[in-house]
Design a protein around this motif. Structure first.
Motif, short mmCIF file in Angstrom:
data_model
loop_
_atom_site.label_atom_id
_atom_site.label_comp_id
_atom_site.label_asym_id
_atom_site.label_seq_id
_atom_site.Cartn_x
_atom_site.Cartn_y
_atom_site.Cartn_z
N ASP A 75 0.81 -1.22 0.00
CA ASP A 75 0.00 0.00 0.00
C ASP A 75 0.84 1.27 0.00
N CYS A 76 2.15 1.12 -0.08
CA CYS A 76 3.09 2.26 -0.13
C CYS A 76 2.91 3.20 1.06
N GLU A 77 2.73 2.62 2.26
CA GLU A 77 2.50 3.43 3.45
C GLU A 77 3.76 4.11 3.96
N ILE A 78 4.88 3.39 3.99
CA ILE A 78 6.13 3.95 4.51
C ILE A 78 7.25 3.69 3.51
N ALA A 79 7.87 4.77 3.05
CA ALA A 79 9.02 4.62 2.15
C ALA A 79 10.21 4.17 2.98
N LEU A 80 10.90 3.15 2.52
CA LEU A 80 12.07 2.63 3.24
C LEU A 80 13.35 3.36 2.86
N ALA A 81 13.30 4.07 1.76
CA ALA A 81 14.45 4.85 1.29
C ALA A 81 13.91 5.95 0.38
N SER A 82 14.69 6.98 0.17
CA SER A 82 14.29 8.03 -0.76
C SER A 82 14.22 7.45 -2.16
N PRO A 83 13.25 7.90 -2.97
CA PRO A 83 13.19 7.43 -4.36
C PRO A 83 14.49 7.76 -5.09
N LYS A 84 14.88 6.88 -5.99
CA LYS A 84 16.10 7.07 -6.77
C LYS A 84 15.74 7.05 -8.25
N SER A 85 16.57 7.70 -9.06
CA SER A 85 16.27 7.75 -10.49
C SER A 85 17.53 7.70 -11.34
N MET A 86 17.31 7.39 -12.61
CA MET A 86 18.34 7.46 -13.65
C MET A 86 17.65 8.03 -14.88
N THR A 87 18.40 8.72 -15.69
CA THR A 87 17.84 9.26 -16.93
C THR A 87 18.62 8.73 -18.12
N ALA A 88 17.98 8.76 -19.26
CA ALA A 88 18.58 8.33 -20.53
C ALA A 88 19.11 6.91 -20.48
N LEU A 89 18.41 6.04 -19.75
CA LEU A 89 18.81 4.64 -19.66
C LEU A 89 18.36 3.91 -20.93
N SER A 90 19.22 3.06 -21.46
CA SER A 90 18.87 2.31 -22.67
C SER A 90 17.80 1.28 -22.35
N GLN A 91 17.11 0.85 -23.36
CA GLN A 91 16.06 -0.17 -23.20
C GLN A 91 16.65 -1.46 -22.63
#
Length: 118
Positions: A75-91
């Motif tokens: 239910d996404c009640e408590i995040a266990l870590a900050s969201p992380k991201s990457m951009t321009a990742l290949s398929q």
């Protein structure tokens, strides 16, 4: 922990439980080609978790934007870590992340060169 599960939410919003490697590849191809909707970003997500706890999500958007999130439960009640991201990742790199998640190899996903998501 009890029963583990993996669910793919395709760009058209349909969920597929226990997706095959071919279904993962097809869903990513749809995202990278932008074959659904008129919006600028087409998105699909793969989630892995347990019935009684932890859930992990790797969301891929057109243009190769990838977000990784860790939650205390489905239910996404408590995040266990900050969201992380990457951009321009290949398929193919996005498919590798999804493959690791489907195989429950969360440590490999965590070890990638993530940035903090905005």
């Amino acid at each position: 922990m009890t029963q583990a599960w993996v669910v793919l939410t395709k760009a058209d919003g349909r969920d597929i439980s226990a997706p095959t490697p071919n279904q993962l590849a097809t869903a990513l191809a749809e995202v990278y080609k932008g074959t659904f909707g008129d919006s600028a970003a087409v998105t699909a997500a793969l989630r892995f978790g347990y019935d009684d706890g932890l859930m992990y999500e790797v969301e891929v958007s057109s243009g190769g934007v990838v977000k990784f999130e860790e939650w205390s439960d489905r239910d996404c009640e408590i995040a266990l870590a900050s969201p992380k991201s990457m951009t321009a990742l290949s398929q193919s790199d996005a498919l590798q992340l999804w493959t690791w998640l489907a195989q429950r190899q969360v440590a490999k996903i965590r070890s990638q060169p993530w940035s903090s998501a905005d």
